[in-house]
Design an enzyme around this catalytic site. Sequence first.
Site, PDB file in Angstrom:
ATOM      1  N   ASN A   1     -14.516 -67.475 -21.742  1.00  0.00           N
ATOM      2  CA  ASN A   1     -13.555 -66.405 -21.998  1.00  0.00           C
ATOM      3  C   ASN A   1     -12.198 -66.795 -21.425  1.00  0.00           C
ATOM      4  OD1 ASN A   1     -13.130 -63.586 -22.886  1.00  0.00           O
ATOM      5  ND2 ASN A   1     -12.839 -63.123 -20.715  1.00  0.00           N
TER       6      ASN A   1
ATOM      7  N   ASP B   1      -5.526 -55.224 -25.247  1.00  0.00           N
ATOM      8  CA  ASP B   1      -4.529 -54.183 -25.064  1.00  0.00           C
ATOM      9  C   ASP B   1      -3.186 -54.741 -25.525  1.00  0.00           C
ATOM     10  OD1 ASP B   1      -3.827 -55.815 -22.838  1.00  0.00           O
ATOM     11  OD2 ASP B   1      -4.755 -54.454 -21.404  1.00  0.00           O
TER      12      ASP B   1
ATOM     13  N   GLU C   1     -10.817 -58.255 -24.360  1.00  0.00           N
ATOM     14  CA  GLU C   1     -10.024 -57.484 -23.391  1.00  0.00           C
ATOM     15  C   GLU C   1      -8.728 -56.979 -24.026  1.00  0.00           C
ATOM     16  OE1 GLU C   1      -9.500 -59.553 -19.655  1.00  0.00           O
ATOM     17  OE2 GLU C   1     -11.468 -60.525 -19.794  1.00  0.00           O
TER      18      GLU C   1
ATOM     19  N   HIS D   1      -4.760 -59.932 -24.387  1.00  0.00           N
ATOM     20  CA  HIS D   1      -3.782 -59.098 -23.678  1.00  0.00           C
ATOM     21  C   HIS D   1      -2.413 -59.398 -24.305  1.00  0.00           C
ATOM     22  CE1 HIS D   1      -6.583 -57.669 -20.696  1.00  0.00           C
ATOM     23  NE2 HIS D   1      -6.932 -58.897 -20.364  1.00  0.00           N
TER      24      HIS D   1
ATOM     25  N   GLU E   1     -11.468 -67.914 -17.836  1.00  0.00           N
ATOM     26  CA  GLU E   1     -10.129 -68.490 -17.658  1.00  0.00           C
ATOM     27  C   GLU E   1     -10.151 -69.898 -17.056  1.00  0.00           C
ATOM     28  OE1 GLU E   1      -7.866 -65.536 -15.525  1.00  0.00           O
ATOM     29  OE2 GLU E   1      -8.283 -63.990 -17.028  1.00  0.00           O
TER      30      GLU E   1
END
Length: 517
Positions: free
Chosen positions: A212, A279, A277, A248, A171
């Site tokens: 990432n 979801d 990651e 996300h 990030e």
Amino acid sequence: MSSVKRCRPTSTRGLPALLIGALILTGGSATAAQQDTLHELAAAQDTLHELAEAQGKYFGSATDNPELPDAAYSAILGSEFGQITPGNSMKWDTTEPVQGQFNFAKGDVITEFAAQHGQTVRGHTLVWHSQLPGWVGALPPAQVEAAMTRHVTEEATHYRGAVTAWDVVNEPFNEDGTFRTSPFYTAMGRDYIATALRAARAADPDAELYLNDYNIEGLGAKSDAMYALVRELLDEGVPLDGVGMQAHLAVQYGFPYQMRANMQRFADLGLDVAVTELDVRMQLPADTAKTATQSSYYRQVVEACLAVERCVGLTVWDYTDKYSWVPSAFPGQGAANLYDENLLPKPAYSAVRTALGGEDDGGEGGEPGVLKAQYRSNDSSARDNQIKPGLQLVNTGSATVSLSDVKVRYWFTSENGASAYSTWCDWSPIGCSTVTHRVVAAGVPKTGADHYLEVGFRSGSLAPGASTGEIQLRLNKADWSNFDESDDYSHGSGTSYADASKIVVYVGGEQAWGIEP
């Protein structure tokens, strides 16, 4: 990331979650007849990882130490997934809580679990602005580089051979594409990223090294910034193997714009891409419409990865709602994962299986359709006497859809109780003569939605991957009084086409896309 062939314990290979749970609750014992039945079921259904592996990818899940004592959870984690990522046990506050004092015990539990189940491990994460022990932020800027380099070196060396890929820097960007402020950026500027990558490569020459971040899945300012950074790093000879896109997502927001094209442009630089990651959360309570949109989003992410050769695989950010991070991070939201809180697969699981080329295992509800709606505003004013939505449909599935079975609804408000409307199709590449349109009063008026423009088709079909192209629509009240679209449910101000979750598509009367008001 290189593909690693897995060897799984034959007692749980490919078993549905419910059967694994039943075995564990009985101590793993079963009669000979029950064992035969279980093995027949296991042979009949490939796991998500096996389906992905057949496509040259991996399919993984995040996990964390507190979950592993849950035997039913661990059985599924160890059998369904080919890769795992530790959620917290390799972060700085856990591995070096006191300067110079390293503790890898929790991370070692994860790598040992993976080794026992023939899984690969993604290390997460070496350098991040969050979850830092207080001593890092208290360091004088002149001491930060040495501390960071030592941390990266110690941890990457410890896990050399046990970790196949690292999120080296996590990030680094703000939403507008500027660099995020952190002790590392304050001390070294953007050079901290190259320094961390070089240290990781020196410590473990065989691990794949990634940057990432979240909200870089589609084209936009943040992904443009990441693209510019990695080009510069490659030009400078900095070791970098890939870019991780966290993914996300949320059903109340549009699907990332041109995800496949965005993945491909990074791949064209010679980099691997990974979904790290994944979801898809929603505002609770869940309902059929939200669940359908969630399934569609999961499917589209998988399809984007499959379409890009250098997308090496996908990792869900834990596979079950039982251990999801979402409710604590986003109050009122949840139900984001492939399995529910009882470790049973959800419709999104079925959507992922189907996208990976497997047969639908019958997860509750299945996936109702393969169309998505995209929208742009063709109106220069939200308060004039016409509403001018631009719509197009895209077939994201693998079968042709008959347009005569399709209805699309765009919700708006009348303000003054108007009941008579005129509607128009001004232009479409499929021909306005094939497009039907009418205004219908909502049976139960809701905020921002007391009427809807319903669009249908007299004939035609939409092949897999095809789009209707733009359908320019227009409506007005019979008395030509003004609208106020600013609070209309389906209205948006974007002037470029983007996925629109508040415009709902029905195929054969079944909701296939979007969220009803």
